[in-house]
Write an enzyme that holds these catalytic residues in place. Structure first.
Site, PDB file in Angstrom:
ATOM      1  CG  PHE A   1      13.399   4.454  -0.887  1.00  0.00           C
ATOM      2  CD1 PHE A   1      14.668   4.987  -0.597  1.00  0.00           C
ATOM      3  CD2 PHE A   1      12.559   4.563   0.363  1.00  0.00           C
ATOM      4  CE1 PHE A   1      14.866   5.511   0.801  1.00  0.00           C
ATOM      5  CE2 PHE A   1      12.725   5.034   1.630  1.00  0.00           C
ATOM      6  CZ  PHE A   1      13.976   5.320   1.765  1.00  0.00           C
TER       7      PHE A   1
ATOM      8  CG  PHE B   1       9.488   1.137   0.167  1.00  0.00           C
ATOM      9  CD1 PHE B   1      10.773   0.991   0.303  1.00  0.00           C
ATOM     10  CD2 PHE B   1       8.924   1.446   1.128  1.00  0.00           C
ATOM     11  CE1 PHE B   1      11.410   1.323   1.813  1.00  0.00           C
ATOM     12  CE2 PHE B   1       9.139   1.461   2.503  1.00  0.00           C
ATOM     13  CZ  PHE B   1      10.440   1.695   2.447  1.00  0.00           C
ATOM     14  CG  ASP B   2       9.993  -0.170  -7.882  1.00  0.00           C
ATOM     15  OD1 ASP B   2       9.105  -0.512  -8.250  1.00  0.00           O
ATOM     16  OD2 ASP B   2      11.137  -0.463  -8.664  1.00  0.00           O
ATOM     17  CG  PHE B   3       7.944  -5.608  -5.129  1.00  0.00           C
ATOM     18  CD1 PHE B   3       7.858  -5.868  -3.802  1.00  0.00           C
ATOM     19  CD2 PHE B   3       8.297  -6.551  -6.095  1.00  0.00           C
ATOM     20  CE1 PHE B   3       7.860  -7.163  -3.289  1.00  0.00           C
ATOM     21  CE2 PHE B   3       8.200  -7.870  -5.570  1.00  0.00           C
ATOM     22  CZ  PHE B   3       7.860  -8.066  -4.113  1.00  0.00           C
TER      23      PHE B   3
END
Length: 311
Positions: free
Chosen positions: A282, A162-164
């Site tokens: 993502f 994941f991106d944050f």
């Protein structure tokens, strides 16, 4: 006893994400719905090729094999097909041995209004309009981007990245940066607010429920030191010090954590992705969704200031 669906981690997947429908979709575009219907009926027993999300979905469903008593996860098929034209999709699901029994066939209509009814923590589709409509209605969704599909069946581990900002967390910090395109202002804002958790982003619920799966695995490891974990979660963000502290604050306030966290300071994310080799990644920014090999499944989350549509 298996969990009721409102307690499960549910992923909704469109047939366009699960399988490669490029051939039949082209017939729909060229010749219209009636020829598409005839084509699907004539090819009902021809198994569809695996799509971009297939390796991820297959491994996700394998969680239930390790926790058969609880069966804590579920995948629901959401399709714009009619039940008749969708038979080929269901036959392909059965062929590959995917444990998907629930489905919604919308006969041309968008499926996003029904995502809450199935308690979906994520909707994956290759239809951008459906993904944007789902996010606009506050349902978590991601657009599966074209890539080469590879599925090493000897590799049972499920790796999710994941991106944050704009994915797990909201886009507050991105809005500060975008206002003046000023990295110093961004760091100053995040340092000032380092003790204040971010508000949840569109995939926060998914991340938090995956943390429940992590806790199940930790219990299994305590019972059996030889238990091999099947789930690895990474956060790969362009942030670096000092803005990293607010990431830690946010996750700690939610009682969750990633197995691996990378603060890259603007470094090309593909350098880490090529090592971690996620089955799905993502990110809210298309510019970050690339890999040198072209075989890492990428999902765009078109949310927040990074995705304001041009007029």
């Amino acid at each position: 006893m298996a969990y009721p669906i409102e307690h499960k981690l549910v992923i909704g997947v469109a047939s366009s994400a699960l399988f490669d429908l490029s051939e039949s979709h082209q017939i729909y575009l060229d010749s219209g719905p009636e020829e598409y219907r005839k084509y699907q009926e004539a090819h009902i027993d021809k198994i569809l090729p695996r799509g971009v999300a297939f390796p991820f979905i297959r491994r996700f469903l394998n969680i239930n094999k390790h926790y058969a008593r609880q069966s804590p996860v579920e995948v629901v098929l959401f399709s714009r097909n009619s039940p008749e034209t969708g038979l080929r999709v269901m036959h392909s699901i059965a062929h590959y041995g995917l444990d998907i029994s629930r489905a919604a066939f919308m006969t041309g209509k968008p499926p996003y209004p029904y995502l809450p009814a199935f308690n979906a923590s994520l909707f994956l589709s290759a239809n951008e309009d459906d993904v944007r409509s789902a996010l606009a209605s506050n349902s978590p969704a991601g657009l599966v981007l074209p890539s080469r599909t590879e599925d090493d069946e000897s590799d049972e581990e499920l790796r999710i990245a994941f991106d944050f900002d704009g994915v797990i967390a909201d886009d507050e910090a991105e809005a500060v940066f975008k206002r003046n395109n000023d990295l110093n202002e961004f760091h100053a804002h995040e340092t000032l607010h380092m003790g204040i958790p971010h508000q949840p982003g569109p995939l926060a619920g998914l991340f938090q429920k995956l943390a429940t799966m992590q806790r199940l695995e930790e219990k299994a490891q305590r019972r059996d030191p030889d238990y091999k974990k099947i789930l690895r979660i990474a956060i790969i963000t362009a942030r670096n010090a000092p803005s990293h502290e607010r990431v830690v604050t946010t996750l700690k306030s939610w009682g969750v954590a990633a197995d691996e966290t990378f603060f890259l300071g603007g470094m090309d994310k593909s350098r880490v992705l090529e090592v971690f080799r996620p089955h799905i990644f993502f990110d809210d920014q298309l510019s970050h969704l690339k890999s040198a090999s072209g075989n890492i499944p990428m999902v765009h989350v078109p949310f927040g200031v990074a995705n304001v549509l041009r007029p």
